[in-house]
Design an enzyme around this catalytic site. Sequence first.
Site, PDB file in Angstrom:
ATOM      1  N   ASP A 165      13.314   3.458  11.286  1.00 43.19           N
ATOM      2  CA  ASP A 165      12.418   2.585  11.893  1.00 43.19           C
ATOM      3  C   ASP A 165      11.468   3.604  12.811  1.00 43.19           C
ATOM      4  O   ASP A 165      11.805   4.528  13.485  1.00 43.19           O
ATOM      5  CB  ASP A 165      13.348   1.902  13.018  1.00 43.19           C
ATOM      6  CG  ASP A 165      12.373   0.709  13.807  1.00 43.19           C
ATOM      7  OD1 ASP A 165      11.029   1.075  13.970  1.00 43.19           O
ATOM      8  OD2 ASP A 165      12.816  -0.027  14.312  1.00 43.19           O
ATOM      9  N   TYR A 217      -2.948  -6.902  16.655  1.00 37.91           N
ATOM     10  CA  TYR A 217      -3.332  -5.968  15.407  1.00 37.91           C
ATOM     11  C   TYR A 217      -4.579  -4.813  15.577  1.00 37.91           C
ATOM     12  O   TYR A 217      -4.642  -3.663  15.361  1.00 37.91           O
ATOM     13  CB  TYR A 217      -3.335  -6.688  14.397  1.00 37.91           C
ATOM     14  CG  TYR A 217      -3.454  -6.047  12.887  1.00 37.91           C
ATOM     15  CD1 TYR A 217      -2.234  -5.515  12.409  1.00 37.91           C
ATOM     16  CD2 TYR A 217      -4.551  -5.942  12.227  1.00 37.91           C
ATOM     17  CE1 TYR A 217      -2.455  -4.943  11.095  1.00 37.91           C
ATOM     18  CE2 TYR A 217      -4.768  -5.239  11.021  1.00 37.91           C
ATOM     19  CZ  TYR A 217      -3.628  -4.864  10.590  1.00 37.91           C
ATOM     20  OH  TYR A 217      -3.559  -4.138   9.335  1.00 37.91           O
ATOM     21  N   THR A 246      -1.170  -7.362  -0.841  1.00 36.78           N
ATOM     22  CA  THR A 246       0.156  -6.994  -0.597  1.00 36.78           C
ATOM     23  C   THR A 246       0.907  -8.143  -0.059  1.00 36.78           C
ATOM     24  O   THR A 246       0.333  -9.014   0.421  1.00 36.78           O
ATOM     25  CB  THR A 246       0.121  -5.794   0.343  1.00 36.78           C
ATOM     26  OG1 THR A 246      -0.043  -6.275   1.697  1.00 36.78           O
ATOM     27  CG2 THR A 246      -0.848  -4.728  -0.183  1.00 36.78           C
ATOM     28  N   ILE A 281       0.868  -1.048   0.111  1.00 32.67           N
ATOM     29  CA  ILE A 281       0.009   0.076   0.144  1.00 32.67           C
ATOM     30  C   ILE A 281       0.867   1.328  -0.120  1.00 32.67           C
ATOM     31  O   ILE A 281       0.579   2.417  -0.798  1.00 32.67           O
ATOM     32  CB  ILE A 281      -0.873  -0.096   1.243  1.00 32.67           C
ATOM     33  CG1 ILE A 281      -1.828  -1.225   1.057  1.00 32.67           C
ATOM     34  CG2 ILE A 281      -1.702   1.368   1.354  1.00 32.67           C
ATOM     35  CD1 ILE A 281      -2.872  -1.316   2.391  1.00 32.67           C
ATOM     36  N   ASN A 337       2.088   5.091   7.251  1.00 28.95           N
ATOM     37  CA  ASN A 337       1.678   3.895   6.647  1.00 28.95           C
ATOM     38  C   ASN A 337       2.111   2.704   7.255  1.00 28.95           C
ATOM     39  O   ASN A 337       1.632   1.264   7.265  1.00 28.95           O
ATOM     40  CB  ASN A 337       1.451   3.883   4.950  1.00 28.95           C
ATOM     41  CG  ASN A 337       1.493   2.480   4.293  1.00 28.95           C
ATOM     42  OD1 ASN A 337       0.256   2.123   4.341  1.00 28.95           O
ATOM     43  ND2 ASN A 337       2.796   1.830   4.045  1.00 28.95           N
ATOM     44  N   LYS A 369       3.562  12.921  15.033  1.00 29.37           N
ATOM     45  CA  LYS A 369       3.923  13.937  15.924  1.00 29.37           C
ATOM     46  C   LYS A 369       5.147  14.749  15.157  1.00 29.37           C
ATOM     47  O   LYS A 369       5.200  16.214  15.056  1.00 29.37           O
ATOM     48  CB  LYS A 369       4.768  13.484  17.397  1.00 29.37           C
ATOM     49  CG  LYS A 369       5.650  14.595  18.112  1.00 29.37           C
ATOM     50  CD  LYS A 369       6.361  13.777  19.143  1.00 29.37           C
ATOM     51  CE  LYS A 369       7.425  14.617  19.865  1.00 29.37           C
ATOM     52  NZ  LYS A 369       7.994  14.026  21.156  1.00 29.37           N
ATOM     53  N   LYS A 375      -4.612  -1.087  16.008  1.00 33.35           N
ATOM     54  CA  LYS A 375      -5.564  -0.157  14.993  1.00 33.35           C
ATOM     55  C   LYS A 375      -6.762   0.620  15.522  1.00 33.35           C
ATOM     56  O   LYS A 375      -6.914   1.812  15.039  1.00 33.35           O
ATOM     57  CB  LYS A 375      -6.045  -0.859  13.765  1.00 33.35           C
ATOM     58  CG  LYS A 375      -4.899  -1.695  12.875  1.00 33.35           C
ATOM     59  CD  LYS A 375      -4.188  -0.630  12.265  1.00 33.35           C
ATOM     60  CE  LYS A 375      -3.140  -1.186  11.398  1.00 33.35           C
ATOM     61  NZ  LYS A 375      -2.229  -0.372  10.720  1.00 33.35           N
TER      62      LYS A 375
HETATM   63  N1  LIG Z   1      -2.830  -5.622   3.275  1.00 32.45           N
HETATM   64  C1  LIG Z   1      -4.149  -5.370   3.790  1.00 32.45           C
HETATM   65  O1  LIG Z   1      -4.890  -6.034   3.543  1.00 32.45           O
HETATM   66  C2  LIG Z   1      -4.270  -4.380   5.007  1.00 32.45           C
HETATM   67  C3  LIG Z   1      -5.776  -4.167   5.501  1.00 32.45           C
HETATM   68  C4  LIG Z   1      -5.701  -3.068   6.405  1.00 32.45           C
HETATM   69  C5  LIG Z   1      -4.670  -2.218   6.854  1.00 32.45           C
HETATM   70  N2  LIG Z   1      -3.634  -2.349   6.312  1.00 32.45           N
HETATM   71  C6  LIG Z   1      -2.492  -1.441   6.831  1.00 32.45           C
HETATM   72  O2  LIG Z   1      -1.909  -0.838   5.930  1.00 32.45           O
HETATM   73  C7  LIG Z   1      -0.456  -0.488   6.253  1.00 32.45           C
HETATM   74  C8  LIG Z   1       0.249  -1.150   4.856  1.00 32.45           C
HETATM   75  O3  LIG Z   1       0.000  -2.369   4.620  1.00 32.45           O
HETATM   76  P1  LIG Z   1       0.760  -3.371   3.587  1.00 32.45           P
HETATM   77  O4  LIG Z   1      -0.494  -4.220   3.265  1.00 32.45           O
HETATM   78  O5  LIG Z   1       1.077  -2.597   2.631  1.00 32.45           O
HETATM   79  O6  LIG Z   1       2.053  -4.119   4.430  1.00 32.45           O
HETATM   80  P2  LIG Z   1       3.444  -4.673   3.907  1.00 32.45           P
HETATM   81  O7  LIG Z   1       3.782  -5.525   4.750  1.00 32.45           O
HETATM   82  O8  LIG Z   1       3.016  -4.961   2.217  1.00 32.45           O
HETATM   83  O9  LIG Z   1       3.999  -3.269   3.705  1.00 32.45           O
HETATM   84  C9  LIG Z   1       4.358  -2.756   5.197  1.00 32.45           C
HETATM   85  C10 LIG Z   1       5.779  -1.872   4.813  1.00 32.45           C
HETATM   86  O10 LIG Z   1       5.840  -1.389   6.368  1.00 32.45           O
HETATM   87  C11 LIG Z   1       7.389  -1.470   6.703  1.00 32.45           C
HETATM   88  N3  LIG Z   1       7.636  -1.388   7.918  1.00 32.45           N
HETATM   89  C12 LIG Z   1       7.250  -2.325   8.894  1.00 32.45           C
HETATM   90  N4  LIG Z   1       7.742  -1.980  10.085  1.00 32.45           N
HETATM   91  C13 LIG Z   1       8.387  -0.851  10.098  1.00 32.45           C
HETATM   92  C14 LIG Z   1       9.187   0.112  10.805  1.00 32.45           C
HETATM   93  N5  LIG Z   1       9.152  -0.121  12.042  1.00 32.45           N
HETATM   94  N6  LIG Z   1       9.520   1.136  10.337  1.00 32.45           N
HETATM   95  C15 LIG Z   1       9.494   1.455   8.807  1.00 32.45           C
HETATM   96  N7  LIG Z   1       8.687   0.775   8.189  1.00 32.45           N
HETATM   97  C16 LIG Z   1       8.188  -0.553   8.545  1.00 32.45           C
HETATM   98  C17 LIG Z   1       7.713  -2.860   6.140  1.00 32.45           C
HETATM   99  O11 LIG Z   1       8.996  -3.226   5.918  1.00 32.45           O
HETATM  100  C18 LIG Z   1       7.027  -2.791   4.797  1.00 32.45           C
HETATM  101  O12 LIG Z   1       7.533  -2.376   3.616  1.00 32.45           O
HETATM  102  C19 LIG Z   1      -0.201  -1.313   7.335  1.00 32.45           C
HETATM  103  O13 LIG Z   1      -0.345  -0.310   8.336  1.00 32.45           O
HETATM  104  C20 LIG Z   1      -1.273  -2.170   7.448  1.00 32.45           C
HETATM  105  O14 LIG Z   1      -1.553  -2.513   8.663  1.00 32.45           O
HETATM  106  C21 LIG Z   1      -3.387  -3.364   5.509  1.00 32.45           C
END
Ligand SMILES: NC(=O)c1ccc[n+]([C@@H]2O[C@H](COP(=O)([O-])OP(=O)(O)OC[C@H]3O[C@@H](n4cnc5c(N)ncnc54)[C@H](O)[C@@H]3O)[C@@H](O)[C@H]2O)c1
Length: 250
Positions: free
Chosen positions: A66, A159, A194, A19, A93, A126, A163
Amino acid sequence: MSSSTATRVAFVTGGAQGIGEAIALRLAQDGLDVAVFDIAGKEELLKAVTKKITDIGRKAIWIIGDVTNEESIKNGIAKAVEELGSLDVMVANAGIMHSKPVIEMTPEEWNKVLAVNATGIMLSYKHAGIQMIKQGRGGRIIGACSVAGKQGFPTAAAYSASKFAVRGLTHAFSQEMKPHNITVNAYAPGFIATPMLSGSNDDGHGEDATPGQKTAQPSVVADLVSYLALPNSYFVNGQIISVDGGWIYQ
Ligand SMILES: NC(=O)c1ccc[n+]([C@@H]2O[C@H](COP(=O)([O-])OP(=O)(O)OC[C@H]3O[C@@H](n4cnc5c(N)ncnc54)[C@H](O)[C@@H]3O)[C@@H](O)[C@H]2O)c1
């Protein structure tokens, strides 16, 4: 937000894939320069995303950091401002998935999820707020929530709790930022195709498919964020907007 014609700059955490990548590319198509921020080990993916952004014709930088570490997110924003000129849109994100029944969960597992998904978003909010207030021309702060931030699901307690924290944080912070013409909203996706959904970023657990719920592409979230990032979206504030195909009605 300012009526200045200066190019606006977005900062996307977790921007290496999924995303976050889709949002970074969409904001570049919208004419913003973009900094993508992700953890060590994601360098090649980050380079590929910045290449796609520069191919679109926008400036881009990638930053390793991070979101759970305050100095890291603070320094990342400072680098983006130094190299790209400002910070106008923060997309907090980054997030991790975790699936386990509560009766099997350790405090360490619980704390890890809360550290990234709740504390990490608070620190991103922040330091974006501090920078945007300093600039004095408003801004857009957008965070990652989830359907799991509107309803708890079995094996997703940590989780879901993280959220739900994003919801409370977004409601409160939007009111704190209102005097500065900075809006704070969050997106609450359903299943999005994803690496997180396929489980490759989840210590092997992955997210259980819920029967009857379809999966969409990351572009459905990127399109919503594209709107929330617009100067014209100023009247949408403090909202947690579902993009879940009609799953959770709140
Ligand atoms: N994919 C879904 O179905 C879904 C549904 C609802 C919400 N979300 C939310 O959307 C956001 C993106 O999800 P996604 O599906 O693209 O996930 P993803 O796992 O494909 O990508 C998440 C990215 O965040 C990075 N990340 C993790 N910990 C980190 C940290 N401490 N510092 C910096 N970067 C960090 C990871 O390295 C990764 O590149 C997340 O917050 C997730 O909870 C996703």
